[in-house]
Design an enzyme around this catalytic site. Structure first.
Site, PDB file in Angstrom:
ATOM      1  N   GLU A  52      67.486  14.840  23.412  1.00 11.65           N
ATOM      2  CA  GLU A  52      67.630  13.416  23.081  1.00 11.65           C
ATOM      3  C   GLU A  52      67.859  13.211  21.583  1.00 11.65           C
ATOM      4  O   GLU A  52      68.655  12.368  21.178  1.00 11.65           O
ATOM      5  CB  GLU A  52      66.386  12.635  23.501  1.00 11.65           C
ATOM      6  N   SER A 101      55.168  10.707  24.228  1.00 12.43           N
ATOM      7  CA  SER A 101      55.772  10.626  25.554  1.00 12.43           C
ATOM      8  C   SER A 101      56.912   9.623  25.529  1.00 12.43           C
ATOM      9  O   SER A 101      57.174   8.977  24.519  1.00 12.43           O
ATOM     10  CB  SER A 101      54.723  10.201  26.573  1.00 12.43           C
ATOM     11  N   LYS A 102      57.566   9.524  26.671  1.00 12.49           N
ATOM     12  CA  LYS A 102      58.731   8.637  26.833  1.00 12.49           C
ATOM     13  C   LYS A 102      58.501   7.227  26.264  1.00 12.49           C
ATOM     14  O   LYS A 102      59.435   6.620  25.746  1.00 12.49           O
ATOM     15  CB  LYS A 102      59.077   8.508  28.314  1.00 12.49           C
ATOM     16  N   ARG A 103      57.261   6.758  26.403  1.00 15.29           N
ATOM     17  CA  ARG A 103      56.974   5.404  25.904  1.00 15.29           C
ATOM     18  C   ARG A 103      57.302   5.264  24.424  1.00 15.29           C
ATOM     19  O   ARG A 103      57.552   4.170  23.933  1.00 15.29           O
ATOM     20  CB  ARG A 103      55.480   5.061  26.050  1.00 15.29           C
ATOM     21  N   GLY A 139      59.769   6.667  22.929  1.00 15.01           N
ATOM     22  CA  GLY A 139      61.196   6.849  22.658  1.00 15.01           C
ATOM     23  C   GLY A 139      61.599   8.278  22.951  1.00 15.01           C
ATOM     24  O   GLY A 139      61.122   8.865  23.916  1.00 15.01           O
TER      25      GLY A 139
END
Ligand code: GLU
Length: 500
Positions: A261, A251-253, A255
């Protein structure tokens, strides 16, 4: 063999989904099968056209193409669930006419209360069947009166095991007792995922469903539908989730998580695709870095492991380094342009500009993990400023201590021709050594400081000819670059000015 990839366009394409798409692609291409792209956009509140086109761009960027489906890929399609609502409705009507589905009028608050009570009593929170036995005529009257209703599937009363042989996870079994009468069509006429997916997979004659294991608990419901409709189900392969280094879902945590992206950070598509293929599968024989068509030739879905794929940024960087080294110089130049443009160093380069960049970028990329690191590596070329360089106490200290070398360098360069290659640069360095007696680091470090303005970076033998070529370019959509002779004298001037 017919396979499909069925993204929901509700956000960025996650690398986990990209990996699912890739596995479908590898299997289809390896076996000469057909690959379908189907956009599952029935969640009207969350689906967007822009997410759909990003997903399509991302798949194309990764090198994954399809034979039928969205956006005119192939002869058939586009396949968008939002454009097939009449098909789902027709099948819901058919199931109702056979008594295998029924209208349910329960209000949401009522259902919530039911669930709450079931949980309190320790029962599975499934639909309690309040509307199961409403006579058909009554139901029709209520619908005609405008009462909102969903269509539910009628799950048989007697409990039994629903078992299937998953290609990745072997035998998987669910007891039908935990499955309540589930919704096929919501009150706004939009089909639920489990219903639409079965109708589509059957009508599109899908033979193998490769998807994320988050869908495994949906599979028994889908099997009940195949049975009710008298259709043969496809084979299923539920592949593990992609986890972050700490073993929680990526997940976003952690990176970057979306294909976009990774593209924006300057990973090459072939590197990301190759890396994703290795996540949970191995082409064998100790070989890992292989082009997609070769991976497809070797791919067997049976060999995909059921343990989770742990995303390893270090390994991705390693794979990307490999492909950066292998990439053609003019391609690297084109790919680096957006990153250089962000710094204002380049703007719509001409052919001559690109030709120069095709020499500069590979020199930088040879030691980098990603293209977004290129600007820092080429800073010496586009953003040289002697005064600013000397503001760094370390640079200033070393430059002060080796003023004689810098002065000799400036003198030599004032009379020598341009340093177009390693040999000419070496010859100038040799003459500076003769004049000053400095050698090794004592010779080359001050030369580096004066000519690049930086204490470390690209090999001088390569950096200096680039500076000289850049200085002669003058235009081409590339910011003007100061030549070596001008750099040496500017550096010496700034050094003496501030030393006075
Ligand atoms: N639209 C579903 C998803 O994105 C696909 C599920 C499936 O492959 O059956 O998760």
């Amino acid at each position: 063999m017919r396979l499909r990839f069925a993204p929901s366009p509700t956000g960025q394409l996650h690398v986990g989904n990209a990996r699912t798409a890739l596995f479908n692609w590898l299997m289809a291409r390896g076996a000469g099968g057909t690959l379908i792209l189907r956009i599952e956009d029935t969640d009207f509140a969350r689906s967007t056209k822009s997410a759909e086109s990003t997903a399509i761009d991302d798949l194309r960027w990764l090198g994954l193409n399809w034979d039928e489906g969205a956006d005119g890929g192939g002869r058939h399609g586009p396949y968008r669930q939002s454009e097939r609502l009449h098909i789902y409705r027709a099948h819901a009507v058919e199931l109702m006419s056979r008594g295998q589905a029924y209208h349910c009028f329960c209000a949401e608050e009522q259902l919530e209360m039911d669930r709450y009570q079931a949980l309190r009593a320790g029962r599975p929170p499934k639909y309690i069947g309040r509307c199961r036995n409403i006579p058909r005529d009554d139901a029709r009257r209520r619908i005609e009166n405008g009462e909102p209703a969903v269509i539910r599937f009628r799950v048989a009363d007697e409990a039994r095991d629903i078992t299937f042989n998953d290609i990745v996870r072997s035998e998987v079994s669910f007891n039908s007792e935990v499955i309540g009468d589930f919704v096929l069509v919501r009150s706004d006429g939009v089909p639920a995922y489990n219903f639409a997916v079965v109708i589509d997979d059957a009508l599109m004659e899908i033979t193998h469903v490769i998807r994320g294991e988050d869908h495994i608990s949906n599979t028994p419901r889908q099997l009940l539908l195949y049975e009710a409709l008298g259709w043969k189900p496809p084979l299923f392969a539920h592949v593990s989730m992609v986890l972050g280094p700490d073993h929680s879902k990526l997940s976003k945590r952690h990176g970057a998580t979306s294909v976009s992206e990774f593209r924006e950070r300057g990973y090459l598509p072939e590197a990301l695709a190759n890396y994703l293929a290795l996540l949970g599968w191995s082409p064998g024989e100790g070989e890992e870095l292989l082009p997609l068509d070769e991976l497809a030739r070797r791919f067997r879905i049976e060999d995909v492991g059921k343990s989770a794929g742990v995303f390893d940024p270090e390994k991705l960087a390693w794979v990307n380094r490999h492909y950066l080294k292998a990439a053609a110089p003019d391609r690297l130049a084109r790919l680096a342009v957006p990153f250089l443009e962000q710094h204002g160093w380049v703007s719509q380069p001409t052919d001559a500009g690109l030709e120069f960049l095709a020499q500069a970028v590979p020199v930088a990329a040879a030691s980098l993990d990603r293209l977004d690191q290129v600007p820092a590596r080429l800073h010496f070329l586009f953003d040289y400023a002697a005064a600013r360089a000397l503001e760094d106490p370390a640079v200033r200290g070393e430059a002060d201590a080796s003023r004689n070398v810098i002065a000799a360098l400036a003198g030599e360069l004032a009379s020598s021709g341009p340093l177009n290659d390693r040999e000419t640069f070496r010859a100038v360095a040799a003459r500076v050594r003769e004049k000053t007696g400095a050698k090794g680091r004592a010779l080359f470090h001050p030369i580096r400081l004066a000519l690049t303005g930086e204490p470390e970076g690209v090999e001088l033998d390569l950096a200096v000819p680039l500076i000289e070529k850049g200085a002669r370019l003058a235009g081409g959509g590339v910011r003007s670059i100061l030549g070596a002779a001008e750099r040496a004298s500017a550096f010496l001037y700034e050094l003496e000015k501030s030393g006075r």
